[in-house]
Scaffold this motif. Structure first.
Motif, PDB file in Angstrom:
ATOM      1  N   PHE A  11       0.874  -1.161   0.000  1.00 29.58           N
ATOM      2  CA  PHE A  11       0.000   0.000   0.000  1.00 29.58           C
ATOM      3  C   PHE A  11       0.917   1.219   0.000  1.00 29.58           C
ATOM      4  N   TYR A  12       0.463   2.296  -0.625  1.00 30.80           N
ATOM      5  CA  TYR A  12       1.284   3.494  -0.504  1.00 30.80           C
ATOM      6  C   TYR A  12       0.499   4.596   0.178  1.00 30.80           C
ATOM      7  N   VAL A  13       1.267   5.488   0.790  1.00 30.98           N
ATOM      8  CA  VAL A  13       0.728   6.642   1.490  1.00 30.98           C
ATOM      9  C   VAL A  13       1.471   7.863   0.964  1.00 30.98           C
ATOM     10  N   MET A  14       0.738   8.889   0.611  1.00 29.70           N
ATOM     11  CA  MET A  14       1.350  10.148   0.188  1.00 29.70           C
ATOM     12  C   MET A  14       1.448  11.061   1.409  1.00 29.70           C
ATOM     13  N   VAL A  15       2.616  11.660   1.596  1.00 28.46           N
ATOM     14  CA  VAL A  15       2.869  12.528   2.750  1.00 28.46           C
ATOM     15  C   VAL A  15       3.540  13.808   2.268  1.00 28.46           C
ATOM     16  N   PRO A  16       3.518  14.857   3.093  1.00 31.90           N
ATOM     17  CA  PRO A  16       4.295  16.039   2.721  1.00 31.90           C
ATOM     18  C   PRO A  16       5.769  15.656   2.587  1.00 31.90           C
ATOM     19  N   ASN A  17       6.450  16.249   1.642  1.00 34.07           N
ATOM     20  CA  ASN A  17       7.867  15.947   1.421  1.00 34.07           C
ATOM     21  C   ASN A  17       8.715  16.800   2.358  1.00 34.07           C
ATOM     22  N   THR A  18       8.573  16.510   3.660  1.00 34.75           N
ATOM     23  CA  THR A  18       9.318  17.239   4.684  1.00 34.75           C
ATOM     24  C   THR A  18       9.947  16.251   5.660  1.00 34.75           C
ATOM     25  N   ALA A  19      10.979  16.707   6.324  1.00 35.23           N
ATOM     26  CA  ALA A  19      11.702  15.863   7.276  1.00 35.23           C
ATOM     27  C   ALA A  19      10.761  15.309   8.345  1.00 35.23           C
ATOM     28  N   GLY A  20      10.922  14.029   8.641  1.00 29.88           N
ATOM     29  CA  GLY A  20      10.189  13.400   9.731  1.00 29.88           C
ATOM     30  C   GLY A  20       8.901  12.707   9.366  1.00 29.88           C
ATOM     31  N   GLY A  48       5.874  13.182  -0.802  1.00 32.64           N
ATOM     32  CA  GLY A  48       6.648  11.976  -0.565  1.00 32.64           C
ATOM     33  C   GLY A  48       5.720  10.780  -0.685  1.00 32.64           C
ATOM     34  N   GLN A  49       6.196   9.707  -1.281  1.00 36.73           N
ATOM     35  CA  GLN A  49       5.411   8.481  -1.363  1.00 36.73           C
ATOM     36  C   GLN A  49       6.116   7.412  -0.547  1.00 36.73           C
ATOM     37  N   LEU A  50       5.375   6.808   0.377  1.00 41.01           N
ATOM     38  CA  LEU A  50       5.885   5.696   1.166  1.00 41.01           C
ATOM     39  C   LEU A  50       5.178   4.430   0.704  1.00 41.01           C
ATOM     40  N   ASP A  51       5.933   3.478   0.191  1.00 39.83           N
ATOM     41  CA  ASP A  51       5.393   2.164  -0.148  1.00 39.83           C
ATOM     42  C   ASP A  51       5.612   1.276   1.069  1.00 39.83           C
ATOM     43  N   LEU A  52       4.529   0.738   1.600  1.00 42.76           N
ATOM     44  CA  LEU A  52       4.563  -0.035   2.834  1.00 42.76           C
ATOM     45  C   LEU A  52       4.158  -1.472   2.546  1.00 42.76           C
ATOM     46  N   LYS A  59      -4.200  -6.611   9.327  1.00 45.38           N
ATOM     47  CA  LYS A  59      -3.778  -5.841  10.507  1.00 45.38           C
ATOM     48  C   LYS A  59      -3.350  -4.431  10.091  1.00 45.38           C
ATOM     49  N   PHE A  60      -2.631  -4.342   8.975  1.00 44.94           N
ATOM     50  CA  PHE A  60      -2.216  -3.041   8.462  1.00 44.94           C
ATOM     51  C   PHE A  60      -3.431  -2.170   8.150  1.00 44.94           C
ATOM     52  N   ARG A  61      -4.409  -2.728   7.470  1.00 46.39           N
ATOM     53  CA  ARG A  61      -5.607  -1.956   7.106  1.00 46.39           C
ATOM     54  C   ARG A  61      -6.347  -1.449   8.344  1.00 46.39           C
ATOM     55  N   ARG A  62      -6.481  -2.313   9.345  1.00 44.15           N
ATOM     56  CA  ARG A  62      -7.148  -1.882  10.587  1.00 44.15           C
ATOM     57  C   ARG A  62      -6.378  -0.733  11.239  1.00 44.15           C
ATOM     58  N   ALA A  63      -5.070  -0.871  11.297  1.00 42.33           N
ATOM     59  CA  ALA A  63      -4.242   0.177  11.896  1.00 42.33           C
ATOM     60  C   ALA A  63      -4.317   1.466  11.086  1.00 42.33           C
ATOM     61  N   ALA A  64      -4.240   1.361   9.765  1.00 43.62           N
ATOM     62  CA  ALA A  64      -4.301   2.547   8.905  1.00 43.62           C
ATOM     63  C   ALA A  64      -5.624   3.282   9.103  1.00 43.62           C
ATOM     64  N   LYS A  65      -6.705   2.529   9.203  1.00 43.85           N
ATOM     65  CA  LYS A  65      -8.011   3.145   9.425  1.00 43.85           C
ATOM     66  C   LYS A  65      -8.040   3.861  10.775  1.00 43.85           C
ATOM     67  N   LYS A  66      -7.554   3.190  11.803  1.00 40.38           N
ATOM     68  CA  LYS A  66      -7.516   3.786  13.147  1.00 40.38           C
ATOM     69  C   LYS A  66      -6.659   5.050  13.166  1.00 40.38           C
ATOM     70  N   LEU A  67      -5.538   5.019  12.443  1.00 40.97           N
ATOM     71  CA  LEU A  67      -4.612   6.149  12.393  1.00 40.97           C
ATOM     72  C   LEU A  67      -5.031   7.224  11.388  1.00 40.97           C
ATOM     73  N   LYS A  68      -6.127   6.951  10.669  1.00 40.07           N
ATOM     74  CA  LYS A  68      -6.635   7.871   9.641  1.00 40.07           C
ATOM     75  C   LYS A  68      -5.608   8.134   8.540  1.00 40.07           C
ATOM     76  N   LYS A  73      -5.251   1.609  -2.650  1.00 37.06           N
ATOM     77  CA  LYS A  73      -5.821   0.266  -2.659  1.00 37.06           C
ATOM     78  C   LYS A  73      -4.663  -0.721  -2.580  1.00 37.06           C
ATOM     79  N   LYS A  74      -4.965  -1.958  -2.206  1.00 38.34           N
ATOM     80  CA  LYS A  74      -3.941  -2.999  -2.144  1.00 38.34           C
ATOM     81  C   LYS A  74      -3.362  -3.222  -3.533  1.00 38.34           C
ATOM     82  N   LYS A  75      -2.052  -3.294  -3.588  1.00 41.20           N
ATOM     83  CA  LYS A  75      -1.326  -3.568  -4.817  1.00 41.20           C
ATOM     84  C   LYS A  75      -0.415  -4.771  -4.567  1.00 41.20           C
ATOM     85  N   THR A  76       0.245  -5.246  -5.605  1.00 40.85           N
ATOM     86  CA  THR A  76       1.094  -6.426  -5.474  1.00 40.85           C
ATOM     87  C   THR A  76       2.524  -6.133  -5.893  1.00 40.85           C
ATOM     88  N   GLY A  77       3.452  -6.662  -5.125  1.00 37.43           N
ATOM     89  CA  GLY A  77       4.873  -6.594  -5.449  1.00 37.43           C
ATOM     90  C   GLY A  77       5.487  -7.959  -5.196  1.00 37.43           C
TER      91      GLY A  77
END
Length: 137
Positions: A11-20, A48-52, A59-68, A73-77
């Motif tokens: 799964f990927y998450v887009m974040v601001p491209n800043t430190a931390g 920034g793109q984080l591929d996780l 478990k990841f999906r439940r946590a991601a939902k809780k963490l907002k 969508k699920k992808k394959t690697g």
């Protein structure tokens, strides 16, 4: 030991491209006991793109939902590891090239004591063929 290759969800998450930002996401997931098999981060379109790559997608999906976290969508690697040696990935990449399968991206590292690991991606329409050609489980 031969290489071990398996299909993995990511799964990927887009974040601001800043430190931390990566540290913030990784700490939050660790706080929810989400184990990651791998991750990769890079700049993308001013963000920034984080591929996780989680060990357990549910478990990841439940946590991601809780963490907002707004995840893709699920992808394959593919995740591979084995004994480090000269040309460790060469035969695998040659097999894909011969089948006209392009690798979209790859990250590979040595993992100490003569081991290596890599994660790579192919286009969605090539996932099944790649798995079959390389014997991914």
């Amino acid at each position: 030991m031969s290489n071990t290759l398996r299909k993995v969800d990511y799964f990927y998450v887009m974040v601001p491209n800043t430190a931390g930002q990566g540290a913030k996401i990784l700490a939050a997931l660790a706080g929810e006991s989400v184990n990651l098999l791998a991750f990769s981060g890079f700049p993308s379109g001013g963000k920034g793109q984080l591929d996780l790559i989680p060990e357990n997608s549910a478990k990841f999906r439940r946590a991601a939902k809780k963490l907002k976290l707004k995840t893709s969508k699920k992808k394959t690697g593919f995740l591979v590891h084995g004994d480090d040696r000269v040309g460790a990935m060469g035969k695998m990449l040659a097999t894909l090239a011969k089948a006209r399968i392009s690798v979209t991206a790859m990250d590979a590292v040595t993992a100490g004591k003569g081991r290596f690991g890599a994660i790579f991606w192919v286009k969605p329409k090539a996932v099944a063929k790649t798995a079959k050609l390389l014997g991914a489980r």
